[in-house]
Design a protein around this motif. Structure first.
Motif: not given
Length: 340
Positions: A151-165, A209-212
């Motif tokens: 109770a009192g929580t919400t599950d979310i799902a998402g994604r980080v962009g930036g290809d392999e990074l 994320v770690l850049d190149n």
């Protein structure tokens, strides 16, 4: 049908089915699991990916949250996706559902689906308009009653962009003054259980994320009020540039209401958003660097002088045409559904 088995191509990571196998599938009244993959070459075919409570399913081009069904269509002879099921906190992924016309049933490995270009011009090309629908459904099991569905929580799902990074990025969610953290998977997908179910609470996502060059960089997305969230945009250079422009349009502070957020978004100049997103992406790729004395993407975006400095350094280095394509392929819609 017992001899209808996928063929792994030399050097490939995905299985396809032979034309002979495909013929068997199409003339057999009861479609069996071993032949389902072959018919994916048909352009009218569709896959319905349905995710129950307990996790998400993601692939290279799709992300499906709990309670959603996403239809994958436009499948041709070059289709190639690997679908991965990821459990939410308190749950465990058990297997893919086994049922008629369902892929990967009774298995728990990532579900790799691919067609082969040899089918396109083969003897079965006349079947390209077949109207067939197949299914992919994960099953999740609650393994910690104190966590899943709490109770009192919400599950979310998402994604980080930036290809392999984006792989294994650290994702932090802030809502109602509380923060939770998780790691994205190898595709940049993540699941979080938020410590709030208040529909008016604002959600902010940050992904490190770690850049190149190996330097840590933080991407930002102000997703908006919990009760009005649509499918989450990837946390990306676009949302990071959008966040900075929303702050600028809102007097330098984060919008605190749905009305403020909508107003701040509506005044964003798409050409400026494009320019800033390209700069952020260029920094992540190591093509250009931050100006001397500026240590974060947010500080650069908040300073006209810093932006001008990076723009000057980017002349002749960054490909604006590629940047246009990049933005066109990235969701730049509002963070939430104002009509909800």
């Amino acid at each position: 049908m017992s001899n209808c088995l996928p063929v792994r191509q030399p050097g490939g990571t995905h299985a396809i089915f032979s034309p002979a196998c495909l013929r068997q599938v199409l003339v057999t009244p009861a479609l069996r699991a071993c032949g389902l993959l072959a018919v994916l070459l048909l352009t009218a075919c569709k896959i319905e990916v349905t995710v129950p409570e307990g996790g998400i399913v993601s692939s290279e081009d799709y992300i499906v949250n709990a309670g959603q069904t996403v239809v994958v269509d436009g499948i041709d002879a070059f289709f190639e996706q690997t679908f991965v099921a990821q459990a939410a906190p308190g749950y465990a992924f058990t297997q893919w559902l086994a049922a008629p016309a369902h892929f990967c049933g009774n298995t728990s490995a990532p579900c790799s689906l691919a067609t082969g270009p040899a089918f396109e011009a083969g003897p079965l090309a006349g079947l390209l308009q077949a109207d067939l629908t197949f299914f992919l459904v994960p099953t999740f099991e609650c393994v910690d009653e104190s966590v899943c569905g709490a109770a009192g929580t919400t599950d979310i799902a998402g994604r980080v962009g930036g290809d392999e990074l984006a792989a294994n990025a650290t994702v932090t969610a802030t809502i109602g003054g509380q923060t939770v953290e998780t790691l994205a998977d190898s595709l940049g997908s993540f699941v979080l259980q938020l410590p709030s179910d208040n529909p008016d609470a604002f959600l902010k996502l940050e992904a490190t994320v770690l850049d190149n060059t190996g330097a840590p960089r933080t991407l930002v997305s102000l997703a908006g009020p919990l009760g009005r969230l649509g499918p989450l945009q990837p946390v990306s250079p676009v949302t990071t540039a959008k966040y900075a422009l929303m702050l600028e349009n809102n007097g330098g502070v984060e919008p605190a209401t749905a009305e403020e957020l909508q107003a701040a978004e509506s005044h964003i100049d798409i050409s400026v958003l494009l320019e800033r997103a390209i700069l952020v992406d260029g920094i992540l790729q190591g093509v250009v660097g931050l100006p001397t004395g500026v240590s974060t993407l947010q500080a650069m975006l908040a300073s006209d002088a810093a932006v001008a400095s990076v723009l000057e350094a980017a002349q002749g280095v960054l490909d604006t045409a590629a940047g246009l394509t990049y933005l066109a392929n990235t969701e730049a819609r509002p963070a939430f559904d104002p009509a909800t």
